[in-house]
Motif scaffolding. Structure first.
Motif, PDB file in Angstrom:
ATOM      1  N   TRP A  11       0.838  -1.195   0.000  1.00 17.20           N
ATOM      2  CA  TRP A  11       0.000   0.000   0.000  1.00 17.20           C
ATOM      3  C   TRP A  11       0.867   1.237   0.000  1.00 17.20           C
ATOM      4  N   THR A  12       0.564   2.194  -0.862  1.00 19.79           N
ATOM      5  CA  THR A  12       1.409   3.380  -1.034  1.00 19.79           C
ATOM      6  C   THR A  12       0.774   4.646  -0.478  1.00 19.79           C
ATOM      7  N   ASP A  17      -6.390   0.357  -6.231  1.00 16.42           N
ATOM      8  CA  ASP A  17      -7.187   0.449  -7.454  1.00 16.42           C
ATOM      9  C   ASP A  17      -7.874  -0.883  -7.755  1.00 16.42           C
ATOM     10  N   ALA A  18      -8.598  -0.912  -8.852  1.00 11.94           N
ATOM     11  CA  ALA A  18      -9.350  -2.113  -9.237  1.00 11.94           C
ATOM     12  C   ALA A  18      -8.427  -3.305  -9.442  1.00 11.94           C
ATOM     13  N   ASP A  19      -7.260  -3.088 -10.015  1.00 15.75           N
ATOM     14  CA  ASP A  19      -6.320  -4.195 -10.224  1.00 15.75           C
ATOM     15  C   ASP A  19      -5.862  -4.789  -8.899  1.00 15.75           C
ATOM     16  N   LEU A  21      -7.558  -4.739  -6.041  1.00 14.53           N
ATOM     17  CA  LEU A  21      -8.686  -5.476  -5.467  1.00 14.53           C
ATOM     18  C   LEU A  21      -8.872  -6.810  -6.181  1.00 14.53           C
ATOM     19  N   PHE A  22      -8.696  -6.819  -7.500  1.00 18.10           N
ATOM     20  CA  PHE A  22      -8.817  -8.067  -8.263  1.00 18.10           C
ATOM     21  C   PHE A  22      -7.750  -9.066  -7.821  1.00 18.10           C
ATOM     22  N   ALA A  23      -6.539  -8.595  -7.599  1.00 16.28           N
ATOM     23  CA  ALA A  23      -5.461  -9.476  -7.125  1.00 16.28           C
ATOM     24  C   ALA A  23      -5.800 -10.054  -5.759  1.00 16.28           C
ATOM     25  N   MET A  24      -6.411  -9.258  -4.906  1.00 12.47           N
ATOM     26  CA  MET A  24      -6.833  -9.762  -3.594  1.00 12.47           C
ATOM     27  C   MET A  24      -7.921 -10.812  -3.740  1.00 12.47           C
ATOM     28  N   ILE A  40     -16.510 -23.224  -9.045  1.00  8.69           N
ATOM     29  CA  ILE A  40     -16.431 -21.769  -9.155  1.00  8.69           C
ATOM     30  C   ILE A  40     -15.456 -21.328 -10.238  1.00  8.69           C
ATOM     31  N   SER A  41     -14.830 -22.290 -10.893  1.00  5.73           N
ATOM     32  CA  SER A  41     -13.798 -21.936 -11.873  1.00  5.73           C
ATOM     33  C   SER A  41     -14.345 -21.143 -13.055  1.00  5.73           C
ATOM     34  N   GLY A  42     -15.605 -21.314 -13.395  1.00  4.30           N
ATOM     35  CA  GLY A  42     -16.173 -20.595 -14.531  1.00  4.30           C
ATOM     36  C   GLY A  42     -16.855 -19.291 -14.170  1.00  4.30           C
ATOM     37  N   VAL A  43     -16.878 -18.951 -12.891  1.00 10.52           N
ATOM     38  CA  VAL A  43     -17.528 -17.711 -12.464  1.00 10.52           C
ATOM     39  C   VAL A  43     -16.574 -16.538 -12.740  1.00 10.52           C
ATOM     40  N   VAL A  44     -17.079 -15.538 -13.422  1.00 11.59           N
ATOM     41  CA  VAL A  44     -16.300 -14.352 -13.764  1.00 11.59           C
ATOM     42  C   VAL A  44     -16.303 -13.411 -12.569  1.00 11.59           C
ATOM     43  N   ILE A  45     -15.140 -12.877 -12.242  1.00 10.62           N
ATOM     44  CA  ILE A  45     -15.037 -11.889 -11.166  1.00 10.62           C
ATOM     45  C   ILE A  45     -14.740 -10.541 -11.796  1.00 10.62           C
ATOM     46  N   GLY A  46     -15.532  -9.556 -11.410  1.00  8.73           N
ATOM     47  CA  GLY A  46     -15.335  -8.203 -11.916  1.00  8.73           C
ATOM     48  C   GLY A  46     -15.241  -7.207 -10.771  1.00  8.73           C
ATOM     49  N   ILE A  47     -14.599  -6.108 -11.049  1.00  7.56           N
ATOM     50  CA  ILE A  47     -14.476  -5.021 -10.073  1.00  7.56           C
ATOM     51  C   ILE A  47     -15.075  -3.774 -10.713  1.00  7.56           C
TER      52      ILE A  47
END
Length: 139
Positions: A11-12, A17-19, A21-24, A40-47
């Motif tokens: 954390w800076t 950012d969204a990227d 949060l996606f990594a988390m 759950i492998s086919g479930v798309v995750i979006g931010i």
């Protein structure tokens, strides 16, 4: 916030950012019990920053800060073996409401992202809130 141990790694001083949060969210997926991973492998995750007005209205939610995540799809418990086609299931995490909750609650951001993600995957499995709490305890 005085407890620096609750800040996300790297954390800076600016809001993740969204990227980030996606990594988390991806890291949280790795903590899921192996028995659930194939489902759950086919479930798309979006931010997204916030839920749009139409989504909030459809859920009877008045304020966009009140929705941190959303599952869109058909729960596994409601599917037939012969079904095919259609859009993939989707879990959307809403960045700004998650960050606001993180600030207000003072817990680790990675833990909050994991909590929201598990709750939304619980809807995918057709779980009750009690089932979701048990799943989170297992993960």
């Amino acid at each position: 916030m005085s407890d620096k141990s609750s800040l996300p790694a790297g954390w800076t001083g600016t809001a993740p950012d969204a990227d980030a949060l996606f990594a988390m969210a991806e890291a949280a997926l790795e903590t899921m019990p192996n028995v659930f991973k194939p489902h759950i492998s086919g479930v798309v995750i979006g931010i997204e920053e916030f839920a749009d007005d139409e989504t909030l209205a459809s859920l009877d939610i008045e304020h966009p800060y009140d929705l941190t995540g959303l599952y869109e799809g058909r729960p596994l418990t409601e599917r037939s073996i012969g079904e095919s086609g259609g859009m993939p299931d989707r879990v959307t995490l809403y960045r700004i409401p998650i960050l606001v909750e993180w600030i207000e609650m003072g817990e680790k951001l990675e833990g909050l992202v994991r909590h929201v993600l598990i709750h939304e995957f619980g809807h995918h499995f057709g779980f009750s809130d009690d089932d979701m709490h048990a799943l989170e305890d297992m993960a």
